[in-house]
Design an enzyme around this catalytic site. Structure first.
Site, mmCIF file in Angstrom:
data_model
loop_
_atom_site.group_PDB
_atom_site.id
_atom_site.type_symbol
_atom_site.label_atom_id
_atom_site.label_comp_id
_atom_site.label_asym_id
_atom_site.label_seq_id
_atom_site.Cartn_x
_atom_site.Cartn_y
_atom_site.Cartn_z
ATOM 1 N N GLY A 61 0.411 -5.304 4.174
ATOM 2 C CA GLY A 61 1.681 -5.982 3.935
ATOM 3 C C GLY A 61 2.557 -6.208 5.149
ATOM 4 O O GLY A 61 3.356 -7.143 5.170
ATOM 5 N N ILE A 110 8.258 -5.339 21.030
ATOM 6 C CA ILE A 110 8.098 -5.941 19.707
ATOM 7 C C ILE A 110 7.191 -7.159 19.854
ATOM 8 O O ILE A 110 7.574 -8.135 20.500
ATOM 9 C CB ILE A 110 9.464 -6.353 19.142
ATOM 10 C CG1 ILE A 110 10.406 -5.145 19.040
ATOM 11 C CG2 ILE A 110 9.305 -7.038 17.789
ATOM 12 C CD1 ILE A 110 9.927 -4.038 18.139
ATOM 13 N N GLN A 169 9.683 -5.357 8.450
ATOM 14 C CA GLN A 169 9.327 -3.951 8.272
ATOM 15 C C GLN A 169 10.582 -3.095 8.133
ATOM 16 O O GLN A 169 10.672 -2.230 7.273
ATOM 17 C CB GLN A 169 8.548 -3.459 9.495
ATOM 18 C CG GLN A 169 7.093 -3.779 9.463
ATOM 19 C CD GLN A 169 6.376 -2.952 8.440
ATOM 20 O OE1 GLN A 169 6.139 -1.777 8.623
ATOM 21 N NE2 GLN A 169 6.051 -3.546 7.318
ATOM 22 N N LYS A 178 4.782 0.217 20.112
ATOM 23 C CA LYS A 178 4.594 1.396 19.263
ATOM 24 C C LYS A 178 4.836 0.993 17.807
ATOM 25 O O LYS A 178 5.433 -0.033 17.529
ATOM 26 C CB LYS A 178 5.553 2.510 19.671
ATOM 27 C CG LYS A 178 5.315 3.000 21.090
ATOM 28 C CD LYS A 178 6.062 4.286 21.407
ATOM 29 C CE LYS A 178 7.494 4.034 21.775
ATOM 30 N NZ LYS A 178 8.121 5.229 22.419
ATOM 31 N N GLY A 226 0.832 -1.199 0.000
ATOM 32 C CA GLY A 226 0.000 0.000 0.000
ATOM 33 C C GLY A 226 0.865 1.246 0.000
ATOM 34 O O GLY A 226 0.806 2.063 -0.902
ATOM 35 N N PHE A 227 1.687 1.385 1.015
ATOM 36 C CA PHE A 227 2.634 2.503 1.153
ATOM 37 C C PHE A 227 1.946 3.860 1.184
ATOM 38 O O PHE A 227 2.590 4.885 1.014
ATOM 39 C CB PHE A 227 3.703 2.479 0.055
ATOM 40 C CG PHE A 227 4.462 1.179 -0.011
ATOM 41 C CD1 PHE A 227 5.271 0.787 1.043
ATOM 42 C CD2 PHE A 227 4.350 0.349 -1.112
ATOM 43 C CE1 PHE A 227 5.958 -0.421 1.004
ATOM 44 C CE2 PHE A 227 5.026 -0.861 -1.156
ATOM 45 C CZ PHE A 227 5.837 -1.248 -0.103
ATOM 46 N N LYS A 264 9.681 -11.375 13.816
ATOM 47 C CA LYS A 264 10.044 -11.597 12.405
ATOM 48 C C LYS A 264 9.424 -10.555 11.479
ATOM 49 O O LYS A 264 10.090 -10.006 10.603
ATOM 50 C CB LYS A 264 9.605 -12.994 11.968
ATOM 51 C CG LYS A 264 10.613 -14.064 12.289
ATOM 52 C CD LYS A 264 10.333 -15.288 11.444
ATOM 53 C CE LYS A 264 11.526 -16.225 11.462
ATOM 54 N NZ LYS A 264 11.283 -17.370 10.577
ATOM 55 N N THR A 265 8.129 -10.308 11.657
ATOM 56 C CA THR A 265 7.513 -9.326 10.763
ATOM 57 C C THR A 265 8.021 -7.920 11.093
ATOM 58 O O THR A 265 8.114 -7.073 10.205
ATOM 59 C CB THR A 265 5.969 -9.389 10.830
ATOM 60 O OG1 THR A 265 5.548 -9.318 12.186
ATOM 61 C CG2 THR A 265 5.455 -10.666 10.206
ATOM 62 N N GLU A 307 6.708 3.427 9.652
ATOM 63 C CA GLU A 307 7.254 4.679 9.096
ATOM 64 C C GLU A 307 8.719 4.885 9.494
ATOM 65 O O GLU A 307 9.549 5.228 8.665
ATOM 66 C CB GLU A 307 6.425 5.891 9.545
ATOM 67 C CG GLU A 307 4.925 5.681 9.638
ATOM 68 C CD GLU A 307 4.230 5.387 8.330
ATOM 69 O OE1 GLU A 307 4.710 5.830 7.282
ATOM 70 O OE2 GLU A 307 3.194 4.688 8.359
#
Ligand SMILES: Cc1cc2nc3c(=O)[nH]c(=O)nc-3n(C[C@H](O)[C@H](O)[C@H](O)COP(=O)(O)OP(=O)(O)OC[C@H]3O[C@@H](n4cnc5c(N)ncnc54)[C@H](O)[C@@H]3O)c2cc1C
Ligand code: SF4
Lengths: 339, 746
Positions: B472, B633, B642, B705, B244-245, B637-638, B709
């Site tokens: 994503g 976290i 990121q 958090k 998406g971004f 992994k995801t 970005e």
């Protein structure tokens, strides 16, 4: 994309007959350039003649060197043992081009025949003399959109600094062809009037008044193969490609160097540049200067200066006037292993 | 607060589906009788349509209609605000123009739809679209921001106007001063998946939509407004998105048009825009010029910063973003002023692109910090530490959590910062110059309102439901981990259902806010189930009667007494004994007023090593380390993915990405993926990601958090700073292409 006829042929003769018979007929090889041009309606063929079944994909030793069939895939040629061993410059240049997927589809003949990547050429709403030539004549092609040269006075960062005309300043985008012109290749073609051979440096042409014509292939002619003469360059060859990303980008500047060195002296040398002209640009003055001289940075610099005589920038591409000689020196140093 | 993760990091739950073709993206849906449409775009950027010939197209095989400004079906709510943004449909400030798709012959931007061709197949629609011929009356075109900077207007709204702390011109009087201008070109999101929509009127007033949207609820709302429908009658589905971004953060006019045309032709209608239309129809990162003035004393204490940004926007809509915000709170500086302006050009409207304005602003601020550190002959980290702040100087309140010092230190260790020489241009390897650079990034940590439903079945399986879309980052995986941690259900017994308006309402995925928002709702709903289970076990006659609730633990489907593990009951037995087949809780979750006492931000630090060829100007990033200080976290992994994606995007932003406009025509010349250079594998080195992983005690029950970005914000600055360290030359205009570097060194 527009409707078109599609035929598949299995012999060169049938291919030549098919293309001679009707106007607006094009050979289809890997399709990586032609299909894009059809999608953008820059080329609107009436008929495609699929030549993928022609027996022209072999790579074989000949008495004088190597013969590479026009339908050999770019990736096959790049990975071929004989090519890697005796013509490493060609292998390097091919692998510097496009992406693995494209190289698996692209053929030697198609690579030679690929059109410029000038953005104005690809956009029918923009002025372009190559796409919409002014002159009438046998090679007129389809007039598509406005004439003029969008790149002159426009976005021309990728464009030529040698051999331009007031009609067109596009570059030939191929990497492979830089190696072939440096290695004194010969193109074997077959056409309605029979077979002929074209020295590689005469195959592509400068734009002059007919920017629509990229090369000297005549109507109805089919590229059969390319011959490479044996050489002594295999130990000191280098293809340098300066581009906007590490892979999958066209050259800002590329330099093909092949040196026959003996104890630090240049016995013989071949130099060609890409990204600078409408044809693969052979640096004959620089070659003549270097022949017999020691492989020193000072000599490389002088050769580069000679090579740059007559260069002219168009604004956005002025940087090439510096980048080109820098790249020549860099490539020579790497090939000569003095770096 | 969540206790430590009980399972090792899990793989992305939908990974297998994605790589085996099992995941259905909007365009994968096929409905019987679907028609296809193709947009014909304007070939000028300003003027009007003089003539439009659709006859040939109408006569082409399979064509069902050609819709232009002359016959576009009405959109009843057209004058309603153009809704769908992340924070709700706010009315756009008035500009001199309005743009309503296919409503007039007026052309306001390159590629503006002038016709939508509908046919029974995509191929036939494509061919017919090529037969639509237009002529135009052109008007002078303004697309070059540099030429029109002086036309900047202060936009309305939170991001407009000026900010001042202390004295605006204090930097001028400082012993060491700096003034520098930075440029960011137009960048285009260019995710793999093309944008579009499939609209199906299932009855006169009910609508089913498969779209590429980052928020199904927002799309539902926007369509409800446009067609004056009850949102309940609109069903929107977007389970998967091929990136998406930011491009899917609003409902675009062509989506609304497709819905209107689908109603008119009474068939399901699908639109997938072309790659070149991705440059003009779904937003972009706006071209922005920035000036930073900075003053410091000789000890490296900042005295004043002035940060001015001017960005392009459309003539018909003001798009604003937080370009100058970071400067307000990042460093302990007594005098700070910022100024943000928009120039309305003949361009399509921008939209947030990953890291949005903050990434643009961070490039300028963090480049300037590096430039100042050099002037002061200070190590860039040391300079930042001398201006470190533990409280937010903009709002005069504490940060909810901030471990940036640790991030600097750990990143510096990982990249080998000690090998960096403060003297630029002093490290060589053969013909190549070596340099190191670093930069800080920060982004708001939000706590939006969201809801989620949890269903725990007696067989031990668990289902999470929320309308949120996964664009994503691995939202489903993160939610799975949260539920797993609260209820101890093994991850392979957890199913996530999302991306659909039939599920509990959730915000649009954006602003790195989803783990915090939806994750909290999942946490709350799971906690409610846990409380209920505990109640059943502890009550008189229950299997654990007499124990205390806080002595219980829940793991692998068993409720037990922590200190006396023999005292236990299987959740399934407990539920059966109470005749329960399922426990079903829906929770709406939002932060309390206490959050207002804190400034909540995520932080990142990026480190790179570059090699620069001084002859050719080629820059290669040879090492990258990104450190995230983004609270707890929840899915290692995801989360790492990121950060890795942020680095790849950051390399593109720093070195290669630029959508080029020929201002004579106001049109792009590289609107394709061969000529618009995103970073490819060969550009991206091995990346090390470091997670500080310390919970934020304030923001939400997980202490997590956002990090989407911050993965990108600052990265381009780190590269520019490394190029300077390698060469002694500063490139202030992105992207840092070989020609720019080579010319500076020539
Ligand atoms: C995204 C992208 C990036 C690329 N990057 C690079 C790059 O970095 N460097 C580079 O060098 N190239 C690059 N290319 C170009 C690529 O090398 C060419 O597209 C390819 O070589 C063309 O070969 P083909 O077989 O696919 O030709 P086709 O597309 O099939 O044909 C091209 C033309 O050649 C004619 N033709 C084909 N074979 C013959 C023959 N035997 N005799 C006469 N005429 C013939 C066809 O009629 C047609 O007009 C790139 C292409 C793309 C799409
Ligand atoms: S340089 Fe040649 S190809 Fe490009 S616009 Fe000019 S005429 Fe056309």
């Amino acid at each position: 994309m527009n409707p078109f006829q599609f035929t598949r042929v299995t012999t060169p003769k049938a291919a030549i007959t098919a293309i001679t018979k009707e106007n607006g007929t094009y050979f289809l090889a890997g399709g990586t350039n032609l299909i894009d041009l059809m999608k953008r309606e820059v080329i609107i063929p009436e008929r495609l003649v699929d030549i993928n079944k022609l027996p022209l994909a072999t790579i074989e030793k000949t008495a004088t060197g190597l013969r590479i069939g026009a339908m050999a895939k770019n990736s096959t040629v790049a990975d071929h043992e004989l090519v890697k061993k005796h013509f490493p410059l060609l292998s390097q240049a091919l692998n510097a081009g496009a992406s693995a997927q494209l190289r698996n589809m692209a053929t030697v003949g198609g690579n030679m025949m690929q059109r410029t990547r000038c953005p104005y050429f690809y956009d029918n709403s923009m002025p372009c003399n190559k796409r919409s030539p002014v002159q009438a004549g046998p090679d007129k092609g389809q007039a598509n959109g406005p004439t003029g040269c969008g790149a002159i006075g426009g976005i021309n960062r990728m464009h030529a600094i040698f051999g331009t005309s007031t009609k067109c300043i596009a570059v030939h985008p191929s990497d492979m062809c830089i190696a072939l012109v440096a290695l004194d290749a010969t193109v074997n073609v077959s056409g309605p009037k029979g077979d002929r051979q074209i020295p590689f440096s005469d195959f592509h042409r400068l734009p002059g008044d007919m920017p629509q014509k990229d090369n000297t292939l005549q109507p109805g002619e089919l590229i059969m193969s390319v011959d490479l003469p044996t050489n002594r360059f295999s130990d000191n060859s280098h293809y340098l490609k300066v581009r906007d990303r590490a892979s999958y980008a066209f050259a800002l500047i590329s330099v093909g160097v092949a040196i026959d060195m003996k104890r630090g002296t240049i016995q013989d040398v071949r130099l060609a540049m890409g990204g600078v002209a409408h044809k693969p640009w052979r640096l004959t003055a620089a070659e003549a200067f270097l022949k017999g001289k020691p492989a020193t940075e000072a000599n490389f610099k002088q050769a580069a200066a000679l090579a740059m005589q007559g260069a002219k920038g168009y604004g956005e591409n002025d940087f090439k006037l510096t980048l080109a000689p820098n790249s020549i020196v860099d490539a020579l140093k790497t090939a000569a292993k003095t770096a | 607060m969540m206790k430590d993760l009980t399972n090792p990091p899990i793989d992305r739950i939908d990974g297998r589906m994605k790589v085996t073709g099992g995941a259905q993206y909007f365009a994968d849906f096929d409905l019987p009788n679907t028609a296809y449409c193709v947009i014909v775009g304007s070939e000028i950027a300003r003027g009007s349509i003089a003539s439009l010939d659709t006859k040939k197209a109408l006569g082409a095989p399979g064509v069902l209609g050609v819709f232009t400004h002359q016959n576009m079906p009405p959109i009843p709510g057209w004058d309603a605000p153009v809704g769908g943004e992340a924070d709700g449909p706010a009315p756009k400030p008035k500009t001199e123009e309005t743009y309503r798709i296919l409503s007039s012959p007026k052309i306001l931007f390159d590629g503006q739809p002038i016709a939508i061709v509908v046919a029974d197949t995509f191929e036939r629609a494509t061919y017919a679209a090529s037969l639509v011929k237009a002529t135009y009356t052109k008007q002078p075109t303004r697309t070059d921001l540099h030429k029109h900077v002086s036309d900047g207007v202060a936009p309305k709204g939170a991001e407009g106007g000026n900010y001042l702390r202390g004295k605006a011109d204090a930097y001028q009087t400082a012993p060491v001063t700096l003034e520098a201008n930075y440029t960011i070109p137009v960048e285009v999101h260019n995710p793999m998946e093309l944008h579009g929509i499939l609209a199906h009127w299932t009855a006169a007033n009910t609508l089913m939509i498969y779209a590429k949207t980052q928020g199904v609820n927002a799309t539902q709302q926007a369509m409800a407004q446009a067609f004056k429908l009850d949102p309940k009658n609109i069903h929107v589905h977007t389970e998967f998105m091929g990136g998406g971004f930011g491009m899917g953060l609003r409902t675009w006019p062509q989506e609304t048009a497709v819905v209107a045309i689908a109603r008119k032709i009474n068939r399901p209608l699908k639109l997938v825009v072309s790659r070149s239309q991705m440059f003009t129809l779904v937003g972009h990162r706006p071209y922005t010029v920035q000036t930073i003035n900075m003053g410091a004393d000789r000890d490296g204490k900042l005295i004043g910063i002035a940060h001015a940004a001017t960005a392009e926007t459309a003539s018909y809509e003001d798009f604003t973003e937080a370009t100058v915000n970071m400067t307000k709170f990042m460093y302990a500086c007594p005098n700070v002023s910022t100024r943000y302006r928009l120039v309305r050009l003949d361009r399509s409207v921008p939209i947030w692109m990953r890291g949005p304005g903050e990434a643009t602003g961070a490039f300028a601020l963090e480049s300037a910090m590096d430039e100042m550190a050099h002037k002061l002959n200070l190590d860039p980290i040391e300079f930042r530490l001398r201006n470190y702040t533990e409280t937010d100087p903009e709002h005069n309140r504490p940060y909810s959590s901030k471990h940036l010092k640790e991030a600097y230190q750990r990143g510096a260790e990982a990249i080998g910062w000690k090998n960096r020489k403060n003297e630029p241009g002093s490290v060589r390897e053969g013909d190549w110059l070596i340099g190191y650079g670093m930069s800080t990034g920060t982004f708001n940590a939000f706590r939006w309102e969201a809801s989620a439903r949890i269903l725990l079945k007696a067989d031990g399986s668990l289902t999470i439901q929320s309308a949120v879309t996964d664009i994503g980052p691995g939202t489903g995986t993160a939610l799975t981990m949260i539920a797993h941690n609260v209820l101890g259900v093994p991850v392979d017994r957890i199913k996530v259902e999302y991306g659909d308006t039939s599920l509990p309402k959730a915000p649009t995925q954006g602003g790195s806010a989803i783990v915090s928002a939806v994750g909290s709702a999942v946490y709350d709903a799971c906690t409610a189930i846990k409380t209920e289970l505990a109640g059943l076990a502890l009550r008189a006659g229950g299997p654990l009667a007499g124990q205390q609730a806080d002595e219980l633990t829940l793991a692998d489907g068993v409720l037990s007494v922590e200190k006396e593990p023999k005292k236990k009951v299987a959740v399934s037995d407990l539920m059966q004994a109470n005749n329960l087949t399922v426990l079903d809780k829906t929770k709406d979750s939002k932060g309390g007023p206490e959050l207002g006492k804190y400034s909540m931000y995520s932080f990142s630090v990026h480190f790179v090593q570059v090699r620069v060829n001084p002859q050719t100007g080629v820059v290669r990033v040879t090492k990258a380390v990104s450190v995230a200080d983004s609270g707890r976290i929840v899915s290692p992994k995801t989360a790492a993915s990121q950060m890795i994606g942020g680095v790849a995007g950051g390399i593109g932003m720093a070195l290669t990405e630029e959508a080029i406009i020929d201002h004579r025509f106001g049109r792009f010349v590289n609107n394709n993926l061969a000529d618009y250079h995103v970073a490819v594998h060969a550009d991206v080195p091995a990346i090390e990601t470091i997670m500080i992983d310390k919970p934020d005690p304030i923001i939400n029950p997980m202490g997590a958090k956002g990090m989407g970005e911050i993965a990108l914000i600052g990265f381009a600055g780190a590269v520019a700073n490394a190029v300077f360290n390698a060469t002694g030359q500063r490139v202030r205009d992105l992207p840092i292409t070989p020609d720019k570097v080579m010319q500076k060194l020539a």
